[in-house]
Motif scaffolding. Structure first.
Motif, PDB file in Angstrom:
ATOM      1  N   MET A   1     -28.106   0.762  30.920  1.00 58.42           N
ATOM      2  CA  MET A   1     -29.190   0.285  31.750  1.00 58.42           C
ATOM      3  C   MET A   1     -30.525   0.653  31.093  1.00 58.42           C
ATOM      4  SD  MET A   1     -29.890   1.200  35.695  1.00 58.42           S
ATOM      5  CE  MET A   1     -31.472   1.946  35.940  1.00 58.42           C
ATOM      6  N   ILE A   2     -31.383  -0.314  30.975  1.00 58.41           N
ATOM      7  CA  ILE A   2     -32.689  -0.095  30.375  1.00 58.41           C
ATOM      8  C   ILE A   2     -33.649   0.409  31.445  1.00 58.41           C
ATOM      9  CG2 ILE A   2     -33.493  -2.449  30.714  1.00 58.41           C
ATOM     10  CD1 ILE A   2     -34.769  -2.261  27.946  1.00 58.41           C
ATOM     11  N   GLU A   3     -34.462   1.389  31.098  1.00 53.70           N
ATOM     12  CA  GLU A   3     -35.406   1.935  32.069  1.00 53.70           C
ATOM     13  C   GLU A   3     -36.501   0.923  32.370  1.00 53.70           C
ATOM     14  OE1 GLU A   3     -36.771   5.899  31.792  1.00 53.70           O
ATOM     15  OE2 GLU A   3     -35.019   6.516  30.649  1.00 53.70           O
ATOM     16  N   ARG A   4     -36.984   0.975  33.581  1.00 56.67           N
ATOM     17  CA  ARG A   4     -37.969   0.002  34.049  1.00 56.67           C
ATOM     18  C   ARG A   4     -39.247   0.021  33.214  1.00 56.67           C
ATOM     19  NH1 ARG A   4     -38.132  -1.288  40.247  1.00 56.67           N
ATOM     20  NH2 ARG A   4     -35.999  -1.568  39.627  1.00 56.67           N
ATOM     21  N   GLU A   5     -39.711   1.197  32.823  1.00 55.39           N
ATOM     22  CA  GLU A   5     -40.937   1.282  32.024  1.00 55.39           C
ATOM     23  C   GLU A   5     -40.738   0.666  30.639  1.00 55.39           C
ATOM     24  OE1 GLU A   5     -41.637   5.446  32.255  1.00 55.39           O
ATOM     25  OE2 GLU A   5     -42.630   5.312  34.198  1.00 55.39           O
ATOM     26  N   ILE A   6     -39.583   0.902  30.036  1.00 58.35           N
ATOM     27  CA  ILE A   6     -39.293   0.323  28.724  1.00 58.35           C
ATOM     28  C   ILE A   6     -39.232  -1.202  28.834  1.00 58.35           C
ATOM     29  CG2 ILE A   6     -37.511   0.116  26.940  1.00 58.35           C
ATOM     30  CD1 ILE A   6     -36.978   3.122  27.326  1.00 58.35           C
ATOM     31  N   ALA A   7     -38.557  -1.696  29.851  1.00 57.96           N
ATOM     32  CA  ALA A   7     -38.488  -3.147  30.070  1.00 57.96           C
ATOM     33  C   ALA A   7     -39.882  -3.726  30.305  1.00 57.96           C
ATOM     34  CB  ALA A   7     -37.581  -3.457  31.255  1.00 57.96           C
ATOM     35  N   SER A   8     -40.725  -2.985  31.002  1.00 57.93           N
ATOM     36  CA  SER A   8     -42.091  -3.438  31.271  1.00 57.93           C
ATOM     37  C   SER A   8     -42.915  -3.529  29.986  1.00 57.93           C
ATOM     38  CB  SER A   8     -42.775  -2.500  32.265  1.00 57.93           C
ATOM     39  OG  SER A   8     -42.068  -2.473  33.487  1.00 57.93           O
ATOM     40  N   VAL A   9     -42.756  -2.551  29.101  1.00 57.08           N
ATOM     41  CA  VAL A   9     -43.463  -2.581  27.816  1.00 57.08           C
ATOM     42  C   VAL A   9     -42.989  -3.778  26.991  1.00 57.08           C
ATOM     43  CG1 VAL A   9     -43.815  -1.382  25.611  1.00 57.08           C
ATOM     44  CG2 VAL A   9     -43.954  -0.109  27.750  1.00 57.08           C
ATOM     45  N   ILE A  10     -41.679  -4.001  26.940  1.00 58.94           N
ATOM     46  CA  ILE A  10     -41.137  -5.129  26.177  1.00 58.94           C
ATOM     47  C   ILE A  10     -41.717  -6.440  26.682  1.00 58.94           C
ATOM     48  CG2 ILE A  10     -39.042  -6.473  25.722  1.00 58.94           C
ATOM     49  CD1 ILE A  10     -37.533  -3.763  25.592  1.00 58.94           C
ATOM     50  N   LYS A  11     -41.699  -6.640  27.997  1.00 55.79           N
ATOM     51  CA  LYS A  11     -42.229  -7.885  28.570  1.00 55.79           C
ATOM     52  C   LYS A  11     -43.715  -8.025  28.273  1.00 55.79           C
ATOM     53  CE  LYS A  11     -42.427 -10.558  32.895  1.00 55.79           C
ATOM     54  NZ  LYS A  11     -43.248 -11.532  32.317  1.00 55.79           N
ATOM     55  N   PHE A  12     -44.468  -6.960  28.422  1.00 56.23           N
ATOM     56  CA  PHE A  12     -45.911  -6.989  28.162  1.00 56.23           C
ATOM     57  C   PHE A  12     -46.192  -7.359  26.710  1.00 56.23           C
ATOM     58  CE2 PHE A  12     -49.997  -5.077  27.088  1.00 56.23           C
ATOM     59  CZ  PHE A  12     -50.793  -5.519  28.124  1.00 56.23           C
ATOM     60  N   VAL A  13     -45.494  -6.730  25.779  1.00 52.01           N
ATOM     61  CA  VAL A  13     -45.702  -6.976  24.350  1.00 52.01           C
ATOM     62  C   VAL A  13     -45.339  -8.419  24.001  1.00 52.01           C
ATOM     63  CG1 VAL A  13     -44.833  -6.398  22.044  1.00 52.01           C
ATOM     64  CG2 VAL A  13     -45.488  -4.581  23.609  1.00 52.01           C
ATOM     65  N   LEU A  14     -44.196  -8.892  24.470  1.00 56.43           N
ATOM     66  CA  LEU A  14     -43.776 -10.259  24.151  1.00 56.43           C
ATOM     67  C   LEU A  14     -44.725 -11.289  24.746  1.00 56.43           C
ATOM     68  CD1 LEU A  14     -39.898  -9.980  24.563  1.00 56.43           C
ATOM     69  CD2 LEU A  14     -41.202 -10.158  22.427  1.00 56.43           C
ATOM     70  N   ASP A  15     -45.135 -11.091  25.988  1.00 53.79           N
ATOM     71  CA  ASP A  15     -46.021 -12.060  26.651  1.00 53.79           C
ATOM     72  C   ASP A  15     -47.404 -12.114  26.014  1.00 53.79           C
ATOM     73  OD1 ASP A  15     -43.951 -12.663  28.368  1.00 53.79           O
ATOM     74  OD2 ASP A  15     -44.821 -11.630  30.105  1.00 53.79           O
ATOM     75  N   THR A  16     -47.954 -10.968  25.630  1.00 55.49           N
ATOM     76  CA  THR A  16     -49.322 -10.952  25.118  1.00 55.49           C
ATOM     77  C   THR A  16     -49.421 -11.247  23.624  1.00 55.49           C
ATOM     78  OG1 THR A  16     -49.241  -8.557  24.844  1.00 55.49           O
ATOM     79  CG2 THR A  16     -50.184  -9.396  26.888  1.00 55.49           C
ATOM     80  N   SER A  17     -48.335 -11.110  22.889  1.00 57.18           N
ATOM     81  CA  SER A  17     -48.394 -11.340  21.441  1.00 57.18           C
ATOM     82  C   SER A  17     -48.002 -12.759  21.052  1.00 57.18           C
ATOM     83  CB  SER A  17     -47.503 -10.335  20.709  1.00 57.18           C
ATOM     84  OG  SER A  17     -46.152 -10.530  21.062  1.00 57.18           O
ATOM     85  N   GLY A  18     -47.737 -13.611  22.021  1.00 56.63           N
ATOM     86  CA  GLY A  18     -47.409 -15.000  21.703  1.00 56.63           C
ATOM     87  C   GLY A  18     -45.924 -15.296  21.644  1.00 56.63           C
ATOM     88  N   LYS A  19     -45.118 -14.450  22.263  1.00 55.65           N
ATOM     89  CA  LYS A  19     -43.665 -14.616  22.351  1.00 55.65           C
ATOM     90  C   LYS A  19     -42.967 -14.763  20.989  1.00 55.65           C
ATOM     91  CE  LYS A  19     -43.646 -16.384  27.020  1.00 55.65           C
ATOM     92  NZ  LYS A  19     -43.303 -15.235  27.774  1.00 55.65           N
ATOM     93  N   PRO A  20     -43.139 -13.752  20.106  1.00 53.25           N
ATOM     94  CA  PRO A  20     -42.392 -13.776  18.842  1.00 53.25           C
ATOM     95  C   PRO A  20     -40.908 -13.516  19.098  1.00 53.25           C
ATOM     96  CG  PRO A  20     -43.538 -11.703  19.086  1.00 53.25           C
ATOM     97  CD  PRO A  20     -43.951 -12.559  20.244  1.00 53.25           C
ATOM     98  N   TYR A  21     -40.079 -13.733  18.075  1.00 51.95           N
ATOM     99  CA  TYR A  21     -38.646 -13.464  18.217  1.00 51.95           C
ATOM    100  C   TYR A  21     -38.433 -11.960  18.390  1.00 51.95           C
ATOM    101  CZ  TYR A  21     -38.080 -18.169  16.356  1.00 51.95           C
ATOM    102  OH  TYR A  21     -38.158 -19.517  16.157  1.00 51.95           O
ATOM    103  N   PRO A  22     -37.768 -11.545  19.468  1.00 53.25           N
ATOM    104  CA  PRO A  22     -37.553 -10.101  19.670  1.00 53.25           C
ATOM    105  C   PRO A  22     -36.250  -9.630  19.027  1.00 53.25           C
ATOM    106  CG  PRO A  22     -36.921 -11.298  21.638  1.00 53.25           C
ATOM    107  CD  PRO A  22     -37.418 -12.325  20.647  1.00 53.25           C
ATOM    108  N   TYR A  23     -36.289  -8.441  18.457  1.00 51.49           N
ATOM    109  CA  TYR A  23     -35.102  -7.788  17.908  1.00 51.49           C
ATOM    110  C   TYR A  23     -35.027  -6.394  18.510  1.00 51.49           C
ATOM    111  CZ  TYR A  23     -34.855 -11.620  14.602  1.00 51.49           C
ATOM    112  OH  TYR A  23     -34.761 -12.869  14.059  1.00 51.49           O
ATOM    113  N   TYR A  24     -33.817  -6.029  18.967  1.00 56.99           N
ATOM    114  CA  TYR A  24     -33.637  -4.752  19.655  1.00 56.99           C
ATOM    115  C   TYR A  24     -32.719  -3.809  18.890  1.00 56.99           C
ATOM    116  CZ  TYR A  24     -35.519  -7.691  23.330  1.00 56.99           C
ATOM    117  OH  TYR A  24     -36.306  -8.558  24.036  1.00 56.99           O
ATOM    118  N   LYS A  25     -31.819  -4.361  18.117  1.00 61.06           N
ATOM    119  CA  LYS A  25     -30.905  -3.534  17.328  1.00 61.06           C
ATOM    120  C   LYS A  25     -31.404  -3.561  15.893  1.00 61.06           C
ATOM    121  CE  LYS A  25     -27.180  -4.407  20.501  1.00 61.06           C
ATOM    122  NZ  LYS A  25     -25.879  -4.941  20.738  1.00 61.06           N
ATOM    123  N   GLU A  26     -30.539  -3.463  14.951  1.00 60.16           N
ATOM    124  CA  GLU A  26     -30.956  -3.550  13.554  1.00 60.16           C
ATOM    125  C   GLU A  26     -31.474  -4.958  13.262  1.00 60.16           C
ATOM    126  OE1 GLU A  26     -31.044  -0.865  11.590  1.00 60.16           O
ATOM    127  OE2 GLU A  26     -30.309   0.232  13.331  1.00 60.16           O
TER     128      GLU A  26
END
Length: 149
Positions: A1-26
């Motif tokens: 389970m991902i913590e709410r604050e971490i999920a919030s940072v991910i959404k904020f970064v993706l939304d404000t940076s122009g929705k680049p391709y996200p990578y979470y693992k290697e």
């Protein structure tokens, strides 16, 4: 389970940076750009109050593009939006919608790593309550009164 604050940072970064391709693992070979990589954040702990402890998150998020300038522009959009919002990130629900609540970010920064790669650092503190063993509450109590003659 991902913590709410971490999920919030991910959404904020993706939304404000122009929705680049996200990578979470290697990051795979031949990955798509523009991209943003979310490695596992660093966490430091400390005491906060008698009933809570503090977690300090330090996250080094990497932006990738075909030039350093374009990677920097993506990270700078996030930085500007965060500073304009007084270092507050909206907290998202389990479904990814804004809850109307925010948490405060302590430090942010941008650093060029190599050609086409810029690192965005973000730091915040989170407080968690200690867990206590459940106990049975007293329902009634009696006091014997001693009268001195």
């Amino acid at each position: 389970m991902i913590e709410r604050e971490i999920a919030s940072v991910i959404k904020f970064v993706l939304d404000t940076s122009g929705k680049p391709y996200p990578y979470y693992k290697e990051i795979p070979e031949g990955f798509l750009i523009p991209a943003v990589y979310f490695p596992i954040p660093e966490i430091e702990t400390g005491n906060d109050t008698l009933s809570a402890y503090k977690l300090t998150y330090i996250w080094f998020i990497k932006f990738f593009h075909n030039s350093t300038t374009k990677a920097y522009e993506m990270a700078a959009k996030v930085l500007k939006e965060l500073k304009d919002g007084r270092n507050q990130i909206p907290i998202v629900s389990d479904k990814g919608f804004n809850t109307g609540k925010y948490f405060y970010v302590k430090n942010v920064g941008i650093k060029t790593i190599e050609s086409g790669t810029v690192q965005f650092s973000i730091e915040w503190e989170s407080r968690k309550l200690y867990t206590y063993e459940a106990v049975l509450k007293t329902q009634r109590y009696y006091i014997d009164k001693f009268v001195k003659s």
